[in-house]
Design an enzyme around this catalytic site. Sequence first.
Site, PDB file in Angstrom:
ATOM      1  N   HIS A   9       0.809  -1.228   0.000  1.00 15.22           N
ATOM      2  CA  HIS A   9       0.000   0.000   0.000  1.00 15.22           C
ATOM      3  C   HIS A   9       0.840   1.276   0.000  1.00 15.22           C
ATOM      4  O   HIS A   9       0.337   2.315  -0.391  1.00 15.22           O
ATOM      5  CB  HIS A   9      -0.974  -0.015   1.191  1.00 15.22           C
ATOM      6  CG  HIS A   9      -0.352  -0.474   2.469  1.00 15.22           C
ATOM      7  ND1 HIS A   9      -0.047  -1.785   2.718  1.00 15.22           N
ATOM      8  CD2 HIS A   9       0.036   0.215   3.583  1.00 15.22           C
ATOM      9  CE1 HIS A   9       0.490  -1.896   3.923  1.00 15.22           C
ATOM     10  NE2 HIS A   9       0.561  -0.702   4.466  1.00 15.22           N
ATOM     11  N   HIS A  99      28.340  -6.989  -8.592  1.00 14.23           N
ATOM     12  CA  HIS A  99      28.968  -7.975  -7.704  1.00 14.23           C
ATOM     13  C   HIS A  99      28.016  -9.092  -7.298  1.00 14.23           C
ATOM     14  O   HIS A  99      28.463 -10.220  -7.079  1.00 14.23           O
ATOM     15  CB  HIS A  99      29.470  -7.308  -6.422  1.00 14.23           C
ATOM     16  CG  HIS A  99      30.655  -6.422  -6.616  1.00 14.23           C
ATOM     17  ND1 HIS A  99      31.486  -6.035  -5.581  1.00 14.23           N
ATOM     18  CD2 HIS A  99      31.161  -5.822  -7.737  1.00 14.23           C
ATOM     19  CE1 HIS A  99      32.448  -5.244  -6.044  1.00 14.23           C
ATOM     20  NE2 HIS A  99      32.261  -5.089  -7.347  1.00 14.23           N
TER      21      HIS A  99
HETATM   22  O1  LIG Z   1       8.263  -1.545   4.143  1.00 11.97           O
HETATM   23  C1  LIG Z   1       7.578  -2.349   4.704  1.00 11.97           C
HETATM   24  C2  LIG Z   1       8.177  -3.537   5.353  1.00 11.97           C
HETATM   25  O2  LIG Z   1       9.557  -3.454   5.329  1.00 11.97           O
HETATM   26  C3  LIG Z   1       6.099  -2.182   4.746  1.00 11.97           C
HETATM   27  O3  LIG Z   1       5.719  -1.265   3.765  1.00 11.97           O
HETATM   28  C4  LIG Z   1       5.638  -1.695   6.104  1.00 11.97           C
HETATM   29  O4  LIG Z   1       6.059  -2.567   7.132  1.00 11.97           O
HETATM   30  C5  LIG Z   1       4.113  -1.574   6.132  1.00 11.97           C
HETATM   31  O5  LIG Z   1       3.718  -1.154   7.416  1.00 11.97           O
HETATM   32  P1  LIG Z   1       2.259  -0.565   7.722  1.00 11.97           P
HETATM   33  O6  LIG Z   1       1.255  -1.583   7.209  1.00 11.97           O
HETATM   34  O7  LIG Z   1       2.224  -0.417   9.224  1.00 11.97           O
HETATM   35  O8  LIG Z   1       2.149   0.740   7.015  1.00 11.97           O
END
Ligand SMILES: O=C(CO)[C@H](O)[C@H](O)COP(=O)(O)O
Length: 151
Positions: A9, A99
Site C-alpha cells: 500500500h 557484484h
Molecule cells: O516496508 C515495509 C516492510 O519493510 C512495509 O511497507 C511496512 O512494514 C508496512 O507497514 P504498515 O502496514 O504499518 O504501514
Amino acid sequence: MRIAIVADHHGLALKARLITRLTAQGHEVDDRGAHADGMTVDYPPLCADVCGRVVDGRADRAIVVGGSGMGELIACNKIRGIRAGLCHDLFTTEISRAHNDANVIVIGAKVLGPELAEEIVDLWFNTRFKGGPHQQRLDQIALLERGEPLT
Ligand SMILES: O=C(CO)[C@H](O)[C@H](O)COP(=O)(O)O
C-alpha cells in the site's frame, strides 16, 4: 526484459510510475498487485509471487516496492535462487548488479523520491554482472542456501 512488479500500500504510486517508464523503454511489465483499493496488504505473498516467477523463468527480473523495503528484502531472500538488493543509492544499486547479480530490486517508497527511484531502477537494469571472483562468492552463497558446507 520480462519484469514482474509488486508494491504494498505504500508503493502503489511509485509502482504505477515505474510501470509507465519501463513499458515506454520496451520492457514487458507484469503488474502482480497490489491494486489501488485503499486497503493495507501483507507484503510476503507479493514477494513470493514475483520471486517465484523469477525462479521458474516466467520473469527475468522483479521489482518490489514497499514502505522501507526492509521486510520485503528479508522475504525475497528467503526464496531459493533469489538475490534481492535493497537499493536506495546509486553505489549500492550498481554493486547489487555488478557484484551480486541481483535478480530482484527492492525499493522503499518512503525512503526515496520518485526521480531518484527511477534513476536507480535505470542503473540497475543497465549494470552487468562482472563475474570472476564474484561468481565464486555467489556459488558459496548458493551452498549456504542449500545448507551445504562451504568448500
Ligand atoms: O516496508 C515495509 C516492510 O519493510 C512495509 O511497507 C511496512 O512494514 C508496512 O507497514 P504498515 O502496514 O504499518 O504501514
